[in-house]
Design an enzyme around this catalytic site. Structure first.
Site, PDB file in Angstrom:
ATOM      1  N   HIS A 105      71.978 -21.730  38.653  1.00  0.00           N
ATOM      2  CA  HIS A 105      70.641 -22.423  38.432  1.00  0.00           C
ATOM      3  C   HIS A 105      70.317 -23.327  39.108  1.00  0.00           C
ATOM      4  O   HIS A 105      71.149 -24.262  39.688  1.00  0.00           O
ATOM      5  CB  HIS A 105      70.639 -22.697  36.921  1.00  0.00           C
ATOM      6  CG  HIS A 105      71.296 -23.778  36.402  1.00  0.00           C
ATOM      7  ND1 HIS A 105      71.221 -25.035  36.683  1.00  0.00           N
ATOM      8  CD2 HIS A 105      72.737 -23.833  35.784  1.00  0.00           C
ATOM      9  CE1 HIS A 105      72.246 -26.067  36.327  1.00  0.00           C
ATOM     10  NE2 HIS A 105      73.011 -25.177  35.704  1.00  0.00           N
TER      11      HIS A 105
ATOM     12  N   GLU B  53      76.949 -21.373  30.176  1.00  0.00           N
ATOM     13  CA  GLU B  53      77.879 -22.159  30.540  1.00  0.00           C
ATOM     14  C   GLU B  53      79.220 -22.399  29.348  1.00  0.00           C
ATOM     15  O   GLU B  53      78.695 -22.064  28.312  1.00  0.00           O
ATOM     16  CB  GLU B  53      77.421 -23.505  30.847  1.00  0.00           C
ATOM     17  CG  GLU B  53      78.183 -25.002  31.141  1.00  0.00           C
ATOM     18  CD  GLU B  53      78.963 -24.509  32.289  1.00  0.00           C
ATOM     19  OE1 GLU B  53      79.935 -23.807  32.435  1.00  0.00           O
ATOM     20  OE2 GLU B  53      78.652 -24.876  33.301  1.00  0.00           O
TER      21      GLU B  53
END
Length: 215
Positions: free
Chosen positions: A9, A82
């Protein structure tokens, strides 16, 4: 053979602050949104059978310009999140040192089986990521797929492809919106290209962030 393109990202303010993001839903900052636009411009000419992303905002915002460029909708999945850092999420490195010195000391040992309170160990995280890859390949064998995910996920993929141990610090570069090209062949991952970031030339330099905070 299945082609897999993994992208981290774009940048967030918490990346700049060396703050543990984990699974907290943090948005991109202005630089991150520009990185996402540059990413879309760089790979808009490529063909993908499916776009996927983590369901966290920073991943969804990163893939949005690519959805527009390719006229396609991405599938957001929790599996690509994550690593969970539990009680450390939302804290900066300095705050952790002051509030949880024992946890910080243990974390720095890079023990794959150490689990932070309310978090997940590297070994648990690795198992989650590899199962997500296997499920993706089973469902889309022979396809060309793009996944926008997080720094920790990419570290797990790198270690798997390189046959590295889960213990120990990160060894690979993982820039925001870096493009990482892999193939699934003969039951395992193979790296074709890593940390491609030519589209970031001219943008503000990326922060020298210690690995687990950058997710």
């Amino acid at each position: 053979m299945t082609e897999l393109v993994f992208v981290r990202h774009g940048e967030t303010d918490w990346n700049r602050q060396q703050r543990f993001q984990g699974q907290i839903d943090v948005p991109l900052n202005d630089t991150g949104r520009l990185q996402a636009q540059r990413l879309a411009e760089a790979i808009r000419g490529e063909r993908f059978d499916l776009l996927l992303c983590s369901d966290l905002q920073r991943a969804r915002e990163t893939i949005a310009p690519l959805e527009a460029a390719l006229a396609a909708r991405a599938v957001a999945q929790r599996d690509w999140r994550e690593q969970g850092f539990g009680v450390l999420e939302g804290l900066s490195v300095d705050e952790i040192k002051a509030q949880h010195p024992g946890l910080w000391s243990h974390w720095l040992r890079h023990d794959a089986d150490y689990c932070l309170p309310e978090g997940e160990s590297v070994r648990q995280f690795h198992a989650r990521v590899l199962e997500a890859v296997r499920e993706l390949v089973r469902a889309h064998a022979g396809a060309r797929l793009l996944v926008v995910t997080h720094g920790g996920v990419l570290d797990m993929l790198w270690r798997s492809a390189q046959g590295l141990a889960l213990h120990g610090p990160r060894e690979c570069a993982i820039p925001n919106t870096g493009v990482n090209r892999m193939r699934w062949r003969n039951g395992r991952l193979h790296i074709e290209g890593w940390a491609e970031a030519g589209h970031l030339i001219g943008l503000p330099p990326q922060p020298a962030t210690a690995p687990p905070t950058e997710g």
